[in-house]
Design an enzyme around this catalytic site. Sequence first.
Site, mmCIF file in Angstrom:
data_model
loop_
_atom_site.group_PDB
_atom_site.id
_atom_site.type_symbol
_atom_site.label_atom_id
_atom_site.label_comp_id
_atom_site.label_asym_id
_atom_site.label_seq_id
_atom_site.Cartn_x
_atom_site.Cartn_y
_atom_site.Cartn_z
ATOM 1 C CB SER A 7 -0.905 0.012 1.227
ATOM 2 O OG SER A 7 -1.488 1.297 1.341
ATOM 3 C CG HIS A 31 -3.836 -1.494 -1.709
ATOM 4 N ND1 HIS A 31 -4.912 -2.265 -2.088
ATOM 5 C CD2 HIS A 31 -4.269 -0.734 -0.668
ATOM 6 C CE1 HIS A 31 -5.946 -2.003 -1.303
ATOM 7 N NE2 HIS A 31 -5.589 -1.066 -0.435
ATOM 8 C CG ASP A 33 -5.173 2.385 0.827
ATOM 9 O OD1 ASP A 33 -6.121 1.584 0.704
ATOM 10 O OD2 ASP A 33 -4.056 2.064 1.266
ATOM 11 C CG MET A 35 -8.568 6.946 2.529
ATOM 12 S SD MET A 35 -7.733 7.006 4.136
ATOM 13 C CE MET A 35 -6.833 5.465 4.103
ATOM 14 C CG HIS A 64 -9.226 0.083 -0.749
ATOM 15 N ND1 HIS A 64 -8.664 -0.120 0.493
ATOM 16 C CD2 HIS A 64 -10.574 -0.021 -0.558
ATOM 17 C CE1 HIS A 64 -9.618 -0.335 1.387
ATOM 18 N NE2 HIS A 64 -10.787 -0.263 0.768
ATOM 19 C CG MET A 66 -11.365 2.982 1.819
ATOM 20 S SD MET A 66 -9.856 2.980 2.789
ATOM 21 C CE MET A 66 -8.666 3.226 1.483
ATOM 22 C CG MET A 135 -11.752 -3.085 4.640
ATOM 23 S SD MET A 135 -10.244 -2.575 3.813
ATOM 24 C CE MET A 135 -9.314 -1.795 5.143
ATOM 25 N N GLY A 140 -9.398 3.678 6.888
ATOM 26 C CA GLY A 140 -9.157 5.087 7.184
ATOM 27 C C GLY A 140 -7.710 5.409 7.510
ATOM 28 C CG PHE A 141 -6.480 6.398 10.298
ATOM 29 C CD1 PHE A 141 -5.947 7.681 10.144
ATOM 30 C CD2 PHE A 141 -7.827 6.269 10.641
ATOM 31 C CE1 PHE A 141 -6.741 8.808 10.341
ATOM 32 C CE2 PHE A 141 -8.631 7.390 10.847
ATOM 33 C CZ PHE A 141 -8.082 8.661 10.700
ATOM 34 N N GLY A 142 -3.489 3.814 8.054
ATOM 35 C CA GLY A 142 -2.482 2.761 8.066
ATOM 36 C C GLY A 142 -2.026 2.544 9.507
ATOM 37 N N GLY A 143 -1.286 1.474 9.720
ATOM 38 C CA GLY A 143 -0.650 1.259 11.019
ATOM 39 C C GLY A 143 -1.555 0.761 12.133
ATOM 40 C CG ASP A 170 -6.214 -2.917 2.960
ATOM 41 O OD1 ASP A 170 -5.181 -2.630 3.583
ATOM 42 O OD2 ASP A 170 -6.857 -2.098 2.265
ATOM 43 N N GLY A 171 -4.946 -4.456 6.058
ATOM 44 C CA GLY A 171 -4.935 -3.791 7.357
ATOM 45 C C GLY A 171 -4.206 -4.580 8.419
ATOM 46 N N GLY A 172 -3.096 -4.030 8.896
ATOM 47 C CA GLY A 172 -2.365 -4.642 10.009
ATOM 48 C C GLY A 172 -1.643 -5.925 9.648
ATOM 49 N N GLY A 192 0.968 -2.022 4.094
ATOM 50 C CA GLY A 192 1.511 -0.669 3.992
ATOM 51 C C GLY A 192 2.720 -0.530 4.888
HETATM 52 C C1 DX5 Z 1 -6.540 1.349 5.517
HETATM 53 C C2 DX5 Z 1 -6.076 1.143 4.100
HETATM 54 C C3 DX5 Z 1 -4.928 0.225 4.011
HETATM 55 C C4 DX5 Z 1 -3.676 0.705 4.696
HETATM 56 C C5 DX5 Z 1 -3.005 -0.506 5.262
HETATM 57 O O1 DX5 Z 1 -7.718 2.048 5.518
HETATM 58 O O2 DX5 Z 1 -7.108 0.625 3.290
HETATM 59 O O3 DX5 Z 1 -4.645 -0.170 2.671
HETATM 60 O O4 DX5 Z 1 -2.791 1.382 3.867
HETATM 61 O O5 DX5 Z 1 -1.945 -0.100 6.013
HETATM 62 P P1 DX5 Z 1 -1.224 -1.062 7.054
HETATM 63 O O6 DX5 Z 1 -0.686 -2.214 6.291
HETATM 64 O O7 DX5 Z 1 -0.178 -0.169 7.631
HETATM 65 O O8 DX5 Z 1 -2.269 -1.478 8.066
HETATM 66 ZN ZN ZN Z 2 -6.558 -0.297 1.296
#
Ligand code: DX5
Ligand code: ZN
Length: 221
Positions: A7, A31, A33, A35, A64, A66, A135, A140-143, A170-172, A192
């Site tokens: 991502s 990927h 994102d 938003m 993606h 959102m 998901m 909404g947020f990475g990390g 996708d996510g974590g 990401g």
């Molecule tokens: C979250 C995004 C993800 C995000 C994942 O809303 O859709 O694609 O970038 O980031 P990580 O891998 O850091 O959770």
């Molecule tokens: Zn995503």
Amino acid sequence: MIKISPSLLSVDFTKIGDEVKKIDTSVEMIHLDVMDGHFVPNISFGMPVIKAVRKITDITLDTHLMISNPSKYLDEFVKIGSDIITVHAEAPDDILECLKYIKKSGKKAGIALNPDTPNDVLNKYIGYFDMVLQMTVFPGFGGQSMIMDAVNKIPEIRKMVGDEIDIEVDGGIYIENVCEVVSRGANVIVSGTGIFGQPDTKKAAVDMRKACESCEVKYFG
Ligand code: DX5
Ligand code: ZN
């Protein structure tokens, strides 16, 4: 087949071009994102960034969305060169029409489910998507940290869609926990922080694939 989709949200944005070129022979897709600050409580990037990435690489662009009312913008994402366009089942819009439009435009269509969206929502879209994006965090947020309740939805999704449809997660997701999703039947791995957020992004991508290959796949087994 495992596909890795780093991502871009976690990239060093001062070095986007270099980072994409560094990794694009080691992964299947990038990927992206998008938003809107409405469907999710954050704003990321939109068409100009995707257009710029398209100019420097032929890799599959995994977009993606959102965003609320995705139908308003689908044509634009088609034109700028997105290859996979994923819309959220929860977004206010006629989602079936969105999927049909994406397919009719010659692109791959994805349907995304939030962690708490029931799997049976997929039933009305079967036959109109190429990929399910489950998901594993709230978008909404990475990390953020992976939500196990969302991970546990994957085996049922795999049963519902069969083996030909991609299941993206996708996510974590990190090397350390990727087997949680692969063993349950996911085959497209978004990461990401785990890839673009690492000091050596190419090595992180290669190691992520190795980690996936080491997982015991319970669903297919
Ligand atoms: C979250 C995004 C993800 C995000 C994942 O809303 O859709 O694609 O970038 O980031 P990580 O891998 O850091 O959770
Ligand atoms: Zn995503």
